[in-house]
Design a protein around this motif. Structure first.
Motif, PDB file in Angstrom:
ATOM      1  N   VAL A  49       0.941  -1.212  -0.237  1.00  0.00           N
ATOM      2  CA  VAL A  49       0.164   0.021  -0.215  1.00  0.00           C
ATOM      3  C   VAL A  49       0.976   1.153  -0.097  1.00  0.00           C
ATOM      4  O   VAL A  49       1.681   1.252   0.510  1.00  0.00           O
ATOM      5  N   ARG A  50       0.362   2.280  -1.004  1.00  0.00           N
ATOM      6  CA  ARG A  50       1.326   3.649  -0.996  1.00  0.00           C
ATOM      7  C   ARG A  50       0.497   4.468  -1.299  1.00  0.00           C
ATOM      8  O   ARG A  50      -0.572   4.675  -1.438  1.00  0.00           O
ATOM      9  N   ILE A  51       0.802   5.184   0.309  1.00  0.00           N
ATOM     10  CA  ILE A  51      -0.218   6.641   0.375  1.00  0.00           C
ATOM     11  C   ILE A  51       0.227   7.599   1.773  1.00  0.00           C
ATOM     12  O   ILE A  51       1.379   6.917   2.324  1.00  0.00           O
ATOM     13  N   ASN A  52       0.432   8.681   1.825  1.00  0.00           N
ATOM     14  CA  ASN A  52       0.856   9.765   2.309  1.00  0.00           C
ATOM     15  C   ASN A  52       2.718   9.705   2.329  1.00  0.00           C
ATOM     16  O   ASN A  52       3.271   9.850   3.126  1.00  0.00           O
ATOM     17  N   GLU A  53       3.489   9.415   0.762  1.00  0.00           N
ATOM     18  CA  GLU A  53       4.381  10.006   0.971  1.00  0.00           C
ATOM     19  C   GLU A  53       4.808   8.063   1.384  1.00  0.00           C
ATOM     20  O   GLU A  53       6.093   8.408   2.290  1.00  0.00           O
ATOM     21  N   ARG A  54       4.163   7.067   1.933  1.00  0.00           N
ATOM     22  CA  ARG A  54       4.549   6.072   3.209  1.00  0.00           C
ATOM     23  C   ARG A  54       4.755   5.261   1.531  1.00  0.00           C
ATOM     24  O   ARG A  54       3.384   4.895   1.353  1.00  0.00           O
ATOM     25  N   SER A  55       4.960   3.821   1.693  1.00  0.00           N
ATOM     26  CA  SER A  55       5.076   2.718   1.571  1.00  0.00           C
ATOM     27  C   SER A  55       4.606   1.981   2.675  1.00  0.00           C
ATOM     28  O   SER A  55       5.627   1.325   3.377  1.00  0.00           O
ATOM     29  N   TYR A  56       4.175   0.350   2.628  1.00  0.00           N
ATOM     30  CA  TYR A  56       3.756  -0.793   3.358  1.00  0.00           C
ATOM     31  C   TYR A  56       3.647  -1.706   3.231  1.00  0.00           C
ATOM     32  O   TYR A  56       2.847  -2.360   2.050  1.00  0.00           O
ATOM     33  N   PHE A  57       4.100  -2.645   3.781  1.00  0.00           N
ATOM     34  CA  PHE A  57       4.470  -4.359   2.594  1.00  0.00           C
ATOM     35  C   PHE A  57       4.344  -5.027   3.670  1.00  0.00           C
ATOM     36  O   PHE A  57       5.479  -5.629   5.199  1.00  0.00           O
ATOM     37  N   ALA A  58       3.084  -5.936   3.484  1.00  0.00           N
ATOM     38  CA  ALA A  58       3.231  -7.468   4.551  1.00  0.00           C
ATOM     39  C   ALA A  58       2.477  -8.342   3.781  1.00  0.00           C
ATOM     40  O   ALA A  58       2.114  -8.517   3.026  1.00  0.00           O
ATOM     41  N   TYR A  59       2.896  -9.560   4.717  1.00  0.00           N
ATOM     42  CA  TYR A  59       2.203 -11.078   3.759  1.00  0.00           C
ATOM     43  C   TYR A  59       1.297 -10.933   4.792  1.00  0.00           C
ATOM     44  O   TYR A  59       0.880 -11.215   6.260  1.00  0.00           O
ATOM     45  N   PHE A  60      -0.040 -11.829   4.351  1.00  0.00           N
ATOM     46  CA  PHE A  60      -1.680 -12.253   4.726  1.00  0.00           C
ATOM     47  C   PHE A  60      -0.956 -13.418   5.643  1.00  0.00           C
ATOM     48  O   PHE A  60      -0.180 -14.314   5.532  1.00  0.00           O
ATOM     49  N   LYS A  61      -1.554 -13.681   7.192  1.00  0.00           N
ATOM     50  CA  LYS A  61      -1.324 -14.453   8.489  1.00  0.00           C
ATOM     51  C   LYS A  61      -1.474 -15.420   7.424  1.00  0.00           C
ATOM     52  O   LYS A  61      -2.196 -16.006   7.272  1.00  0.00           O
ATOM     53  N   PHE A  62      -0.499 -16.994   8.333  1.00  0.00           N
ATOM     54  CA  PHE A  62      -0.674 -17.727   7.958  1.00  0.00           C
ATOM     55  C   PHE A  62      -0.200 -19.351   8.359  1.00  0.00           C
ATOM     56  O   PHE A  62       0.180 -18.951   9.614  1.00  0.00           O
ATOM     57  N   SER A  63      -1.070 -20.352   9.244  1.00  0.00           N
ATOM     58  CA  SER A  63      -0.951 -21.436   9.693  1.00  0.00           C
ATOM     59  C   SER A  63      -0.717 -22.486   8.544  1.00  0.00           C
ATOM     60  O   SER A  63      -1.048 -22.870   7.478  1.00  0.00           O
ATOM     61  N   ASN A  64       0.822 -23.497   8.868  1.00  0.00           N
ATOM     62  CA  ASN A  64       0.349 -24.789   8.437  1.00  0.00           C
ATOM     63  C   ASN A  64       0.318 -26.186   9.414  1.00  0.00           C
ATOM     64  O   ASN A  64       0.402 -25.850  10.696  1.00  0.00           O
ATOM     65  N   GLY A  65      -0.793 -27.427   8.943  1.00  0.00           N
ATOM     66  CA  GLY A  65      -0.665 -28.764   9.650  1.00  0.00           C
ATOM     67  C   GLY A  65       0.015 -29.097   8.988  1.00  0.00           C
ATOM     68  O   GLY A  65       0.800 -28.641   7.925  1.00  0.00           O
ATOM     69  N   MET A  66      -0.421 -31.333   9.557  1.00  0.00           N
ATOM     70  CA  MET A  66       0.502 -31.360   8.706  1.00  0.00           C
ATOM     71  C   MET A  66       0.333 -31.991   6.845  1.00  0.00           C
ATOM     72  O   MET A  66       1.133 -31.777   6.252  1.00  0.00           O
ATOM     73  N   ASP A  67      -0.920 -31.850   6.535  1.00  0.00           N
ATOM     74  CA  ASP A  67      -1.026 -31.928   5.326  1.00  0.00           C
ATOM     75  C   ASP A  67      -2.133 -30.944   4.380  1.00  0.00           C
ATOM     76  O   ASP A  67      -2.312 -30.756   3.472  1.00  0.00           O
ATOM     77  N   SER A  68      -1.822 -29.867   5.591  1.00  0.00           N
ATOM     78  CA  SER A  68      -2.906 -28.572   4.887  1.00  0.00           C
ATOM     79  C   SER A  68      -2.094 -27.226   5.116  1.00  0.00           C
ATOM     80  O   SER A  68      -1.444 -27.007   6.247  1.00  0.00           O
ATOM     81  N   SER A  69      -2.968 -26.083   4.635  1.00  0.00           N
ATOM     82  CA  SER A  69      -2.075 -24.987   5.313  1.00  0.00           C
ATOM     83  C   SER A  69      -3.344 -23.509   5.286  1.00  0.00           C
ATOM     84  O   SER A  69      -4.549 -23.837   4.338  1.00  0.00           O
ATOM     85  N   VAL A  70      -3.543 -22.406   6.130  1.00  0.00           N
ATOM     86  CA  VAL A  70      -4.960 -21.983   6.272  1.00  0.00           C
ATOM     87  C   VAL A  70      -4.068 -20.503   6.615  1.00  0.00           C
ATOM     88  O   VAL A  70      -3.422 -19.744   7.094  1.00  0.00           O
ATOM     89  N   SER A  71      -4.552 -19.654   5.048  1.00  0.00           N
ATOM     90  CA  SER A  71      -4.998 -18.364   4.716  1.00  0.00           C
ATOM     91  C   SER A  71      -5.799 -17.181   6.231  1.00  0.00           C
ATOM     92  O   SER A  71      -7.083 -18.136   5.802  1.00  0.00           O
TER      93      SER A  71
END
Length: 209
Positions: A82-104
């Motif tokens: 996100v770029r606004i008010n002369e600043r840039s913001y970057f982040a990954y979405f939160k997630f978790s891992n299980g044995m056979d699947s991931s959750v976003s």
């Protein structure tokens, strides 16, 4: 960015899968003091000093509470800038891992970085969407990895740092006590098995207007 973060990018996509319409909407960014540099670690968030309410709208417009406008970009389906008010913001979405699947969790971010357009005054932040989004579960496919011990690649680190100035890679000697597979798991785990690219959602009548 710690080298373990780069390892995640180098070895596999992060196991995150968030769609445009899930991300679009009003978010609150909680941000720390803007006094760091590109070596800033955001493993922990720290004291919140700034709070921004931003609306990410169609097609890529972002608006704050005062009506100031900027732009936002979905980074594949794993994070956003996100770029606004002369600043840039970057982040990954939160997630978790299980044995056979991931959750976003597409209505939350992990701790990310922000800085001004001169690449200075860095801070940590995280984001939370005003409206909840149902967690998305995705099957994951484990890779066959070497059981040998991980070795820092100093030539690669030097090449990364010489090619850009946005962040600084460095070697962590303690990482060499882990196997390659253990480092892979620390960097985010297995990649998501995708058979095709994510198709964009069709435009609504409101968007066409």
């Amino acid at each position: 960015l710690p080298l373990v973060g780069f390892l995640a990018v180098a070895l596999a996509d992060l196991p995150i899968h968030c769609l445009y319409e899930e991300v679009r909407g009003t978010w609150t960014f909680s941000e720390t003091e803007r006094s760091g540099d590109h070596t800033l670690s955001c493993d922990t968030l720290g004291e919140i000093v700034h709070t921004e309410t931003l609306t990410l709208d169609f097609p890529n417009t972002v608006i704050d509470e005062a009506g100031n406008e900027g732009t936002w970009t979905l980074m594949y389906d794993e994070g956003f800038e996100v770029r606004i008010n002369e600043r840039s913001y970057f982040a990954y979405f939160k997630f978790s891992n299980g044995m056979d699947s991931s959750v976003s969790y597409c209505d939350q971010t992990m701790n990310g970085w922000s800085h001004d357009m001169n690449n200075e005054n860095w801070a940590c932040f995280n984001g939370e969407k005003a409206s909840a989004v149902a967690p998305r579960r995705t099957p994951i496919k484990m890779s066959t990895l070497s059981q040998g011990f991980y070795k820092n690649d100093h030539k690669l680190i030097e090449k990364i740092n010489n090619s850009q100035k946005s962040w600084w890679a460095k070697a962590y000697p303690q990482h060499e006590s882990y196997t390659v597979e253990e480092m892979f798991k620390r960097a985010g785990g297995a990649s998501v098995s995708r058979n095709s690219f994510t198709r964009p959602a069709p435009m609504t009548e409101e968007q066409k207007a």
